[in-house]
Design a protein around this motif. Structure first.
Motif, PDB file in Angstrom:
ATOM      1  N   GLU A   1       0.819  -1.221   0.000  1.00 16.72           N
ATOM      2  CA  GLU A   1       0.000   0.000   0.000  1.00 16.72           C
ATOM      3  C   GLU A   1       0.845   1.260   0.000  1.00 16.72           C
ATOM      4  OE1 GLU A   1      -3.549   0.214   2.044  1.00 16.72           O
ATOM      5  OE2 GLU A   1      -4.165  -1.563   0.923  1.00 16.72           O
ATOM      6  N   ASN A   2       2.051   1.148   0.524  1.00 23.73           N
ATOM      7  CA  ASN A   2       2.919   2.322   0.551  1.00 23.73           C
ATOM      8  C   ASN A   2       4.356   1.882   0.800  1.00 23.73           C
ATOM      9  OD1 ASN A   2       4.300   4.574   2.498  1.00 23.73           O
ATOM     10  ND2 ASN A   2       3.052   5.519   0.917  1.00 23.73           N
ATOM     11  N   VAL A   3       5.281   2.521   0.137  1.00 25.75           N
ATOM     12  CA  VAL A   3       6.704   2.357   0.436  1.00 25.75           C
ATOM     13  C   VAL A   3       7.317   3.748   0.512  1.00 25.75           C
ATOM     14  CG1 VAL A   3       8.911   1.326  -0.192  1.00 25.75           C
ATOM     15  CG2 VAL A   3       6.782   0.198  -0.892  1.00 25.75           C
ATOM     16  N   ASP A   4       7.870   4.065   1.675  1.00 25.78           N
ATOM     17  CA  ASP A   4       8.521   5.361   1.891  1.00 25.78           C
ATOM     18  C   ASP A   4      10.014   5.104   2.028  1.00 25.78           C
ATOM     19  OD1 ASP A   4       9.110   7.973   2.446  1.00 25.78           O
ATOM     20  OD2 ASP A   4       7.686   8.174   4.089  1.00 25.78           O
ATOM     21  N   THR A   5      10.793   5.778   1.211  1.00 24.84           N
ATOM     22  CA  THR A   5      12.213   5.454   1.116  1.00 24.84           C
ATOM     23  C   THR A   5      13.053   6.696   1.347  1.00 24.84           C
ATOM     24  OG1 THR A   5      11.549   3.930  -0.640  1.00 24.84           O
ATOM     25  CG2 THR A   5      13.893   4.231  -0.312  1.00 24.84           C
ATOM     26  N   ILE A   6      14.089   6.549   2.165  1.00 23.15           N
ATOM     27  CA  ILE A   6      15.044   7.633   2.397  1.00 23.15           C
ATOM     28  C   ILE A   6      16.399   7.196   1.850  1.00 23.15           C
ATOM     29  CG2 ILE A   6      16.228   9.034   4.132  1.00 23.15           C
ATOM     30  CD1 ILE A   6      13.812   8.480   5.996  1.00 23.15           C
ATOM     31  N   PHE A   7      16.965   8.048   0.995  1.00 27.01           N
ATOM     32  CA  PHE A   7      18.264   7.732   0.409  1.00 27.01           C
ATOM     33  C   PHE A   7      19.351   8.381   1.259  1.00 27.01           C
ATOM     34  CE2 PHE A   7      15.292   8.114  -3.331  1.00 27.01           C
ATOM     35  CZ  PHE A   7      15.053   6.754  -3.416  1.00 27.01           C
ATOM     36  N   ARG A   8      20.043   7.559   2.040  1.00 31.02           N
ATOM     37  CA  ARG A   8      21.053   8.094   2.961  1.00 31.02           C
ATOM     38  C   ARG A   8      22.397   8.286   2.291  1.00 31.02           C
ATOM     39  NH1 ARG A   8      20.137   6.557   8.537  1.00 31.02           N
ATOM     40  NH2 ARG A   8      22.352   6.889   8.853  1.00 31.02           N
ATOM     41  N   ALA A   9      22.724   7.381   1.359  1.00 33.24           N
ATOM     42  CA  ALA A   9      24.032   7.420   0.701  1.00 33.24           C
ATOM     43  C   ALA A   9      23.929   6.612  -0.585  1.00 33.24           C
ATOM     44  CB  ALA A   9      25.093   6.841   1.624  1.00 33.24           C
ATOM     45  N   PRO A  10      24.850   6.851  -1.531  1.00 31.96           N
ATOM     46  CA  PRO A  10      24.747   6.159  -2.823  1.00 31.96           C
ATOM     47  C   PRO A  10      24.878   4.639  -2.695  1.00 31.96           C
ATOM     48  CG  PRO A  10      26.255   8.026  -2.968  1.00 31.96           C
ATOM     49  CD  PRO A  10      25.940   7.847  -1.523  1.00 31.96           C
ATOM     50  N   VAL A  11      24.131   3.949  -3.535  1.00 34.18           N
ATOM     51  CA  VAL A  11      24.286   2.508  -3.731  1.00 34.18           C
ATOM     52  C   VAL A  11      25.090   2.350  -5.016  1.00 34.18           C
ATOM     53  CG1 VAL A  11      23.086   0.322  -4.151  1.00 34.18           C
ATOM     54  CG2 VAL A  11      22.109   2.018  -2.562  1.00 34.18           C
ATOM     55  N   ILE A  12      26.238   1.725  -4.914  1.00 30.71           N
ATOM     56  CA  ILE A  12      27.175   1.674  -6.036  1.00 30.71           C
ATOM     57  C   ILE A  12      26.964   0.387  -6.836  1.00 30.71           C
ATOM     58  CG2 ILE A  12      29.612   1.759  -6.696  1.00 30.71           C
ATOM     59  CD1 ILE A  12      28.496   4.342  -5.409  1.00 30.71           C
ATOM     60  N   VAL A  13      26.949   0.557  -8.144  1.00 29.25           N
ATOM     61  CA  VAL A  13      26.783  -0.576  -9.072  1.00 29.25           C
ATOM     62  C   VAL A  13      27.973  -1.526  -8.958  1.00 29.25           C
ATOM     63  CG1 VAL A  13      26.694  -1.173 -11.526  1.00 29.25           C
ATOM     64  CG2 VAL A  13      25.388   0.786 -10.669  1.00 29.25           C
ATOM     65  N   ASP A  14      27.709  -2.806  -9.102  1.00 26.06           N
ATOM     66  CA  ASP A  14      28.727  -3.873  -9.057  1.00 26.06           C
ATOM     67  C   ASP A  14      29.305  -4.074  -7.657  1.00 26.06           C
ATOM     68  OD1 ASP A  14      28.580  -4.740 -11.721  1.00 26.06           O
ATOM     69  OD2 ASP A  14      30.000  -3.205 -12.399  1.00 26.06           O
ATOM     70  N   VAL A  15      28.657  -3.495  -6.650  1.00 27.04           N
ATOM     71  CA  VAL A  15      29.068  -3.710  -5.256  1.00 27.04           C
ATOM     72  C   VAL A  15      27.954  -4.488  -4.572  1.00 27.04           C
ATOM     73  CG1 VAL A  15      29.537  -2.574  -3.047  1.00 27.04           C
ATOM     74  CG2 VAL A  15      30.483  -1.622  -5.169  1.00 27.04           C
ATOM     75  N   ALA A  16      28.342  -5.491  -3.794  1.00 22.23           N
ATOM     76  CA  ALA A  16      27.335  -6.320  -3.114  1.00 22.23           C
ATOM     77  C   ALA A  16      26.630  -5.526  -2.020  1.00 22.23           C
ATOM     78  CB  ALA A  16      28.005  -7.552  -2.518  1.00 22.23           C
ATOM     79  N   HIS A  17      25.323  -5.663  -1.970  1.00 24.91           N
ATOM     80  CA  HIS A  17      24.509  -5.061  -0.925  1.00 24.91           C
ATOM     81  C   HIS A  17      23.521  -6.114  -0.426  1.00 24.91           C
ATOM     82  CE1 HIS A  17      26.018  -1.445  -2.968  1.00 24.91           C
ATOM     83  NE2 HIS A  17      25.679  -0.754  -1.898  1.00 24.91           N
ATOM     84  N   ARG A  18      22.958  -5.856   0.722  1.00 24.80           N
ATOM     85  CA  ARG A  18      21.898  -6.751   1.188  1.00 24.80           C
ATOM     86  C   ARG A  18      20.840  -5.932   1.924  1.00 24.80           C
ATOM     87  NH1 ARG A  18      22.421  -7.963   6.464  1.00 24.80           N
ATOM     88  NH2 ARG A  18      24.394  -7.387   7.454  1.00 24.80           N
ATOM     89  N   ILE A  19      19.648  -6.494   1.955  1.00 25.09           N
ATOM     90  CA  ILE A  19      18.511  -5.792   2.572  1.00 25.09           C
ATOM     91  C   ILE A  19      17.962  -6.662   3.694  1.00 25.09           C
ATOM     92  CG2 ILE A  19      16.288  -4.685   2.176  1.00 25.09           C
ATOM     93  CD1 ILE A  19      16.968  -4.667  -0.829  1.00 25.09           C
ATOM     94  N   SER A  20      17.742  -6.037   4.828  1.00 23.69           N
ATOM     95  CA  SER A  20      17.083  -6.724   5.942  1.00 23.69           C
ATOM     96  C   SER A  20      15.762  -6.030   6.220  1.00 23.69           C
ATOM     97  CB  SER A  20      17.971  -6.715   7.189  1.00 23.69           C
ATOM     98  OG  SER A  20      18.278  -5.382   7.554  1.00 23.69           O
ATOM     99  N   GLY A  21      14.862  -6.761   6.836  1.00 27.65           N
ATOM    100  CA  GLY A  21      13.554  -6.186   7.135  1.00 27.65           C
ATOM    101  C   GLY A  21      12.992  -6.790   8.401  1.00 27.65           C
ATOM    102  N   VAL A  22      12.194  -6.004   9.113  1.00 31.54           N
ATOM    103  CA  VAL A  22      11.587  -6.485  10.355  1.00 31.54           C
ATOM    104  C   VAL A  22      10.163  -5.946  10.461  1.00 31.54           C
ATOM    105  CG1 VAL A  22      12.566  -4.565  11.688  1.00 31.54           C
ATOM    106  CG2 VAL A  22      11.894  -6.662  12.861  1.00 31.54           C
ATOM    107  N   VAL A  23       9.265  -6.785  10.930  1.00 31.64           N
ATOM    108  CA  VAL A  23       7.869  -6.387  11.122  1.00 31.64           C
ATOM    109  C   VAL A  23       7.765  -5.555  12.393  1.00 31.64           C
ATOM    110  CG1 VAL A  23       5.529  -7.212  11.592  1.00 31.64           C
ATOM    111  CG2 VAL A  23       6.954  -8.370   9.879  1.00 31.64           C
TER     112      VAL A  23
END
Lengths: 137, 150
Positions: free
Chosen positions: A80-102
């Motif tokens: 229904e909604n996704v609110d996103t804050i961009f804190r710092a650049p996400v760099i291409v070809d660099v590994a990232h991961r996403i965690s989430g909690v209810v």
């Protein structure tokens, strides 16, 4: 565990970690589909000339990663909604991961609140998100 | 050197007034590529042949207005950054449907810290299908750190 209905969700439960595809080829595919194909996103050298460490994953693509992660956890959920804050650049070809909690469950409406965090390999937060998701009661 | 923005005057003049209208359309393949690149796996997002095929829910944030700010909006001295995006899908967006995006200034507010004042502008695009049904809204927040007026 795949989530089907609201009763499957527990307060404080963590979503399975999602490692998004930040490869240059995938960002190019996204850029071609969305129109967000500036060389800032698809050309490391160009991005470096602009002062960045490398090509950037578009913020809207990071937001798309968050939604995909939710659907992988709860395939039948309706976002229904996704609110996103961009804190710092996400760099291409660099590994990232996403965690989430209810963080909240509304038994009456079927809405679940989820906090999401995208970090790089150094555990530095790049993107923060909050999502409101509806599940069958 | 520039005077600080008069935020209340800007709100009075610009809030909630549509300053841009633009149409958009996505092919089924473009929607599928968008979804797959983001990591979606459900066929309703990845397979244009699926009976319930639709755009991924965050697609409205990819829509860019023809003009970024209202006409007559003052140029702000300072460093501008994309502070965030929020999206609220309201109905499925289907392929090859002409969408109309109407943009307005939703909010202007400030935060003041040790390094000075930051001004936030929230631009909202409301997206409609040809029947006039609102299918999504998307907010873009831009923050500008004002240059000190000394």
């Amino acid at each position: 565990m795949t989530i089907v209905k609201l009763a499957d969700v527990e307060f404080g439960v963590e979503l399975p970690v999602f490692e998004p595809d930040t490869s240059l080829a995938n960002v190019q595919r996204f850029g071609d589909a969305s129109g967000w194909n500036s060389p800032r996103f698809t050309d490391h050298e160009h991005a470096r000339k602009e002062g960045f460490p490398g090509a950037l994953v578009p913020g809207i693509m990071s937001q798309g990663f968050l939604a995909a992660m939710i659907h992988r956890w709860a395939p039948g959920s309706v976002i229904e909604n996704v609110d996103t804050i961009f804190r710092a650049p996400v760099i291409v070809d660099v590994a990232h991961r996403i965690s989430g909690v209810v963080t909240d469950i509304d038994e009456d409406t079927g809405l679940v609140e989820i906090d999401l965090t995208l970090v790089n390999a150094a555990e530095e937060t790049r993107v923060l998100g909050t999502a409101s998701v509806r599940l069958p009661v | 050197m520039s005077a600080p923005l008069d935020v209340e005057a800007l709100k009075e003049e610009f809030l909630f007034k549509v300053f841009d209208e633009k149409t958009f359309s996505f092919s089924g393949q473009a929607l599928a590529d968008y979804a797959i690149a983001c990591g979606e796996t459900a066929s309703r997002y990845t397979d244009p042949a699926d009976a319930d095929f639709q755009a991924p829910p965050t697609i409205a944030t990819s829509l860019q207005p023809g003009q970024r700010m209202p006409k007559g909006f003052p140029k702000v001295a300072g460093l501008g950054m994309d502070a965030g995006k929020a999206v609220s899908p309201k109905a499925p967006i289907r392929p090859d449907v002409e969408l109309l995006g109407k943009s307005h200034m939703q909010d202007i507010y400030t935060k003041t810290g040790r390094s000075g004042r930051m001004v936030f502008f929230v631009i909202r695009m409301e997206v409609f299908d040809p029947s006039g049904t609102e299918v999504a809204s998307a907010d873009t927040s831009v923050v500008i750190r004002e240059k000190p007026s000394v």
